[in-house]
Write a protein that holds these residues in place. Structure first.
Motif, PDB file in Angstrom:
ATOM      1  N   PHE A  12       0.831  -1.210   0.000  1.00  0.00           N
ATOM      2  CA  PHE A  12       0.000   0.000   0.000  1.00  0.00           C
ATOM      3  C   PHE A  12       0.870   1.267   0.000  1.00  0.00           C
ATOM      4  N   ILE A  13       1.679   1.456   1.027  1.00  0.00           N
ATOM      5  CA  ILE A  13       2.457   2.702   1.118  1.00  0.00           C
ATOM      6  C   ILE A  13       3.573   2.697   0.075  1.00  0.00           C
ATOM      7  N   GLY A  14       4.251   1.543  -0.062  1.00  0.00           N
ATOM      8  CA  GLY A  14       5.359   1.457  -1.021  1.00  0.00           C
ATOM      9  C   GLY A  14       4.937   1.845  -2.423  1.00  0.00           C
ATOM     10  N   ILE A  31      11.820  -4.120  -4.262  1.00  0.00           N
ATOM     11  CA  ILE A  31      11.916  -5.539  -3.887  1.00  0.00           C
ATOM     12  C   ILE A  31      10.693  -5.846  -3.039  1.00  0.00           C
ATOM     13  N   ASP A  32      10.028  -6.948  -3.396  1.00  0.00           N
ATOM     14  CA  ASP A  32       8.823  -7.342  -2.643  1.00  0.00           C
ATOM     15  C   ASP A  32       8.661  -8.847  -2.770  1.00  0.00           C
ATOM     16  N   ASN A  33       8.239  -9.504  -1.693  1.00  0.00           N
ATOM     17  CA  ASN A  33       8.003 -10.951  -1.796  1.00  0.00           C
ATOM     18  C   ASN A  33       6.532 -11.244  -2.118  1.00  0.00           C
ATOM     19  N   HIS A  74      12.644   1.988   3.139  1.00  0.00           N
ATOM     20  CA  HIS A  74      12.398   0.620   3.618  1.00  0.00           C
ATOM     21  C   HIS A  74      10.987   0.489   4.204  1.00  0.00           C
ATOM     22  N   GLN A  75      10.088  -0.061   3.382  1.00  0.00           N
ATOM     23  CA  GLN A  75       8.688  -0.204   3.779  1.00  0.00           C
ATOM     24  C   GLN A  75       8.302  -1.661   4.062  1.00  0.00           C
ATOM     25  N   ALA A  76       9.103  -2.621   3.579  1.00  0.00           N
ATOM     26  CA  ALA A  76       8.703  -4.036   3.688  1.00  0.00           C
ATOM     27  C   ALA A  76       8.611  -4.457   5.148  1.00  0.00           C
ATOM     28  N   MET A  78       6.025  -7.272   7.966  1.00  0.00           N
ATOM     29  CA  MET A  78       4.741  -7.873   8.316  1.00  0.00           C
ATOM     30  C   MET A  78       4.012  -6.773   9.106  1.00  0.00           C
ATOM     31  N   ARG A  79       2.867  -6.295   8.542  1.00  0.00           N
ATOM     32  CA  ARG A  79       2.367  -5.015   8.994  1.00  0.00           C
ATOM     33  C   ARG A  79       1.376  -5.016  10.155  1.00  0.00           C
ATOM     34  N   SER A  80       0.663  -6.096  10.385  1.00  0.00           N
ATOM     35  CA  SER A  80      -0.510  -5.933  11.255  1.00  0.00           C
ATOM     36  C   SER A  80      -0.262  -6.329  12.714  1.00  0.00           C
ATOM     37  N   ASP A  93      11.073 -12.116  12.373  1.00  0.00           N
ATOM     38  CA  ASP A  93      11.914 -12.437  11.201  1.00  0.00           C
ATOM     39  C   ASP A  93      11.811 -11.357  10.126  1.00  0.00           C
ATOM     40  N   ASN A  94      10.587 -10.991   9.799  1.00  0.00           N
ATOM     41  CA  ASN A  94      10.400 -10.029   8.705  1.00  0.00           C
ATOM     42  C   ASN A  94      10.840  -8.626   9.114  1.00  0.00           C
ATOM     43  N   ASN A  95      10.505  -8.249  10.347  1.00  0.00           N
ATOM     44  CA  ASN A  95      10.658  -6.838  10.708  1.00  0.00           C
ATOM     45  C   ASN A  95      11.992  -6.521  11.373  1.00  0.00           C
ATOM     46  N   PRO A 142       3.739  -7.824  19.582  1.00  0.00           N
ATOM     47  CA  PRO A 142       4.973  -8.259  18.910  1.00  0.00           C
ATOM     48  C   PRO A 142       5.324  -7.339  17.739  1.00  0.00           C
ATOM     49  N   TYR A 143       4.299  -6.881  17.022  1.00  0.00           N
ATOM     50  CA  TYR A 143       4.539  -5.958  15.906  1.00  0.00           C
ATOM     51  C   TYR A 143       5.277  -4.719  16.399  1.00  0.00           C
ATOM     52  N   ALA A 144       4.758  -4.110  17.481  1.00  0.00           N
ATOM     53  CA  ALA A 144       5.341  -2.866  17.993  1.00  0.00           C
ATOM     54  C   ALA A 144       6.768  -3.093  18.499  1.00  0.00           C
ATOM     55  N   SER A 146       8.790  -5.310  17.360  1.00  0.00           N
ATOM     56  CA  SER A 146       9.660  -5.509  16.189  1.00  0.00           C
ATOM     57  C   SER A 146       9.947  -4.175  15.490  1.00  0.00           C
ATOM     58  N   LYS A 147       8.957  -3.297  15.416  1.00  0.00           N
ATOM     59  CA  LYS A 147       9.186  -2.001  14.750  1.00  0.00           C
ATOM     60  C   LYS A 147      10.162  -1.155  15.563  1.00  0.00           C
ATOM     61  N   LEU A 148      10.066  -1.250  16.891  1.00  0.00           N
ATOM     62  CA  LEU A 148      10.963  -0.475  17.753  1.00  0.00           C
ATOM     63  C   LEU A 148      12.390  -1.018  17.685  1.00  0.00           C
ATOM     64  N   ASN A 172      -1.240   5.511  11.833  1.00  0.00           N
ATOM     65  CA  ASN A 172      -2.379   4.986  11.059  1.00  0.00           C
ATOM     66  C   ASN A 172      -2.578   5.598   9.676  1.00  0.00           C
ATOM     67  N   VAL A 173      -1.885   5.032   8.733  1.00  0.00           N
ATOM     68  CA  VAL A 173      -1.916   5.560   7.368  1.00  0.00           C
ATOM     69  C   VAL A 173      -3.130   4.987   6.627  1.00  0.00           C
ATOM     70  N   PHE A 174      -3.733   5.801   5.767  1.00  0.00           N
ATOM     71  CA  PHE A 174      -4.843   5.317   4.941  1.00  0.00           C
ATOM     72  C   PHE A 174      -4.787   5.997   3.581  1.00  0.00           C
TER      73      PHE A 174
HETATM   74  N1  LIG Z   1      -0.326   1.218   7.147  1.00  0.00           N
HETATM   75  C1  LIG Z   1      -0.098   1.824   8.299  1.00  0.00           C
HETATM   76  O1  LIG Z   1      -0.999   2.417   8.906  1.00  0.00           O
HETATM   77  C2  LIG Z   1       1.281   1.828   8.906  1.00  0.00           C
HETATM   78  C3  LIG Z   1       1.470   2.492  10.121  1.00  0.00           C
HETATM   79  C4  LIG Z   1       2.737   2.498  10.698  1.00  0.00           C
HETATM   80  C5  LIG Z   1       3.797   1.894  10.044  1.00  0.00           C
HETATM   81  N2  LIG Z   1       3.580   1.237   8.866  1.00  0.00           N
HETATM   82  C6  LIG Z   1       4.721   0.589   8.216  1.00  0.00           C
HETATM   83  O2  LIG Z   1       4.763   1.012   6.865  1.00  0.00           O
HETATM   84  C7  LIG Z   1       5.282  -0.036   6.049  1.00  0.00           C
HETATM   85  C8  LIG Z   1       4.355  -0.283   4.871  1.00  0.00           C
HETATM   86  O3  LIG Z   1       3.067  -0.663   5.380  1.00  0.00           O
HETATM   87  P1  LIG Z   1       1.827  -0.930   4.419  1.00  0.00           P
HETATM   88  O4  LIG Z   1       0.619  -0.480   5.142  1.00  0.00           O
HETATM   89  O5  LIG Z   1       2.105  -0.410   3.060  1.00  0.00           O
HETATM   90  O6  LIG Z   1       1.797  -2.522   4.422  1.00  0.00           O
HETATM   91  P2  LIG Z   1       1.714  -3.545   3.213  1.00  0.00           P
HETATM   92  O7  LIG Z   1       1.552  -4.892   3.809  1.00  0.00           O
HETATM   93  O8  LIG Z   1       0.739  -3.087   2.185  1.00  0.00           O
HETATM   94  O9  LIG Z   1       3.179  -3.401   2.569  1.00  0.00           O
HETATM   95  C9  LIG Z   1       4.286  -4.132   3.002  1.00  0.00           C
HETATM   96  C10 LIG Z   1       4.925  -4.756   1.774  1.00  0.00           C
HETATM   97  O10 LIG Z   1       6.077  -5.474   2.178  1.00  0.00           O
HETATM   98  C11 LIG Z   1       6.077  -6.733   1.511  1.00  0.00           C
HETATM   99  N3  LIG Z   1       6.839  -7.637   2.360  1.00  0.00           N
HETATM  100  C12 LIG Z   1       6.479  -8.128   3.585  1.00  0.00           C
HETATM  101  N4  LIG Z   1       7.446  -8.916   4.067  1.00  0.00           N
HETATM  102  C13 LIG Z   1       8.437  -8.934   3.140  1.00  0.00           C
HETATM  103  C14 LIG Z   1       9.674  -9.585   3.053  1.00  0.00           C
HETATM  104  N5  LIG Z   1      10.098 -10.402   4.015  1.00  0.00           N
HETATM  105  N6  LIG Z   1      10.440  -9.382   1.949  1.00  0.00           N
HETATM  106  C15 LIG Z   1      10.016  -8.573   0.944  1.00  0.00           C
HETATM  107  N7  LIG Z   1       8.835  -7.941   0.974  1.00  0.00           N
HETATM  108  C16 LIG Z   1       8.051  -8.122   2.053  1.00  0.00           C
HETATM  109  C17 LIG Z   1       4.623  -7.112   1.362  1.00  0.00           C
HETATM  110  O11 LIG Z   1       4.388  -8.036   0.313  1.00  0.00           O
HETATM  111  C18 LIG Z   1       4.003  -5.751   1.067  1.00  0.00           C
HETATM  112  O12 LIG Z   1       4.001  -5.464  -0.316  1.00  0.00           O
HETATM  113  C19 LIG Z   1       5.473  -1.235   6.977  1.00  0.00           C
HETATM  114  O13 LIG Z   1       6.822  -1.262   7.370  1.00  0.00           O
HETATM  115  C20 LIG Z   1       4.604  -0.926   8.171  1.00  0.00           C
HETATM  116  O14 LIG Z   1       5.076  -1.520   9.349  1.00  0.00           O
HETATM  117  C21 LIG Z   1       2.350   1.190   8.287  1.00  0.00           C
END
Ligand SMILES: NC(=O)c1ccc[n+]([C@@H]2O[C@H](COP(=O)([O-])OP(=O)(O)OC[C@H]3O[C@@H](n4cnc5c(N)ncnc54)[C@H](O)[C@@H]3O)[C@@H](O)[C@H]2O)c1
Length: 312
Positions: A12-14, A31-33, A74-76, A78-80, A93-95, A142-144, A146-148, A172-174
């Motif tokens: 979404f954000i990327g 780069i995206d998986n 760097h946006q990649a 596990m987001r939720s 692992d992801n974050n 766990p998400y928080a 990992s982000k920290l 909270n991005v939208f």
């Molecule tokens: N959406 C929000 O409200 C929000 C708020 C705070 C922080 N964030 C952060 O912003 C970033 C982007 O969030 P988003 O809402 O676009 O989420 P999203 O899930 O749409 O985007 C994350 C992308 O990363 C990819 N990805 C996940 N794990 C990966 C891996 N191991 N290797 C390669 N690609 C991988 C996913 O396929 C996805 O395309 C994230 O880091 C998230 O933690 C988002």
């Protein structure tokens, strides 16, 4: 020419960041998986970017992706929050490991600047408002955590490894392209999808919990500004609109925009959910001259229009 690597660029954000960089005439690689990201998010400009299907948990993948990159956004991740409660190891692992790999690959390739997508979730159920970067973080999911942890890695790489980084704590991005369909989806796309289909709006908790919802264009601008400013090196900034909008407020606004009443269906509180987020963004305003350009209400209307036009 500068080359921008956007990790998680199909998300979404990327994908919103990539769209803006392409409008600016920049060279972009992602780069995206594709665990959450979708190729459709890139379809309007797919021929103008380089796409690497790869995983940041795999060092070879990210090392290849970072080759010749000038900037890394760097946006990649596990987001939720609820997903991380179900799968803490996946979040770790992801974050955390994933971010360490991105940092090491950026350092190895002489990247000029890395901007990291941190999160307001690091403040946890903090009772001090508005939330300033100087508050002591107290993550409750766990998400928080990992982000920290990854944020600490970014600051440390600036100080110890000479790789300039900036961490942006998004609130909270939208906006357009945010997925509504998963059980882990964010609240605004879910509400919009239900509202457009005239289905009951599922509200977890009492709906009075508030968030500093931030339209995605404001986050895109902050990423580009932070990447280009050396004043931001080693810093952590909140990115938000400085508004406190409750879930019930969102439903009220959707009713106003759509011109019909919506049914509310109340559900239990979800684990890891906080009562309120509300940012102080004076630090980035003062240091970088940043200003969110799109208000919550304007952003919600734009998002609603996008969903009407793009989802059947
Ligand atoms: N959406 C929000 O409200 C929000 C708020 C705070 C922080 N964030 C952060 O912003 C970033 C982007 O969030 P988003 O809402 O676009 O989420 P999203 O899930 O749409 O985007 C994350 C992308 O990363 C990819 N990805 C996940 N794990 C990966 C891996 N191991 N290797 C390669 N690609 C991988 C996913 O396929 C996805 O395309 C994230 O880091 C998230 O933690 C988002």
């Amino acid at each position: 020419m500068n080359m921008w690597l956007v990790t998680g660029g199909a998300g979404f954000i990327g994908s919103n960041i990539v769209e803006e960089l392409i409008k600016m005439g920049e060279k972009v690689r992602i780069i995206d998986n594709f665990s959450a990201g979708k190729i459709e998010n890139l379809s309007d400009f797919q021929d103008k970017i380089e796409i690497i299907k790869g995983d940041i948990r795999n060092y070879d993948d990210i090392r290849k992706a970072a080759k010749d990159a000038t900037y890394v956004l760097h946006q990649a991740a596990m987001r939720s929050v609820p997903k991380s409660v179900d799968d803490p190891r996946g979040a770790n692992d992801n974050n955390i490991t994933g971010t360490l790999n991105v940092l090491m690959a950026s350092k190895e390739n002489g990247v000029k600047k890395l901007v990291y997508a941190s999160s307001s979730s690091v403040y946890g159920d903090c009772k001090v408002f508005p939330q300033k970067e100087s508050l002591c973080p107290s993550p409750i999911s766990p998400y928080a955590v990992s982000k920290l942890a990854a944020e600490h890695y970014c600051v440390m790489f600036s100080k110890t490894f000479g790789l300039p980084t900036t961490s942006l704590r998004y609130f909270n991005v939208f906006g357009p392209k945010q997925p509504p369909e998963s059980m882990y989806s964010a609240v605004i796309p879910k509400f919009i999808e239900l509202a457009l289909n005239k289905k009951p709006i599922e509200v977890h908790w009492d709906g009075k919990q508030t968030r500093d919802f931030t339209y995605v264009k404001n986050v895109v601008d902050a990423n580009i500004m932070a990447a280009l400013s050396s004043k931001a090196d080693g810093k952590v900034y909140n990115i938000a609109c400085q508004s406190t909008i409750s879930l019930l407020d969102i439903i009220g606004l959707l009713e106003k925009f759509l011109g019909y009443k919506l049914e509310r269906k109340f559900m239990p509180k979800r684990a890891g959910d906080v009562r309120k987020t509300w940012a102080d963004i004076s630090l980035i305003k003062k240091e970088l001259g940043y200003k969110p350009k799109i208000s919550f209400e304007e952003g919600l209307l734009k998002t609603l229009e996008w969903f009407k036009n793009n989802r059947g």
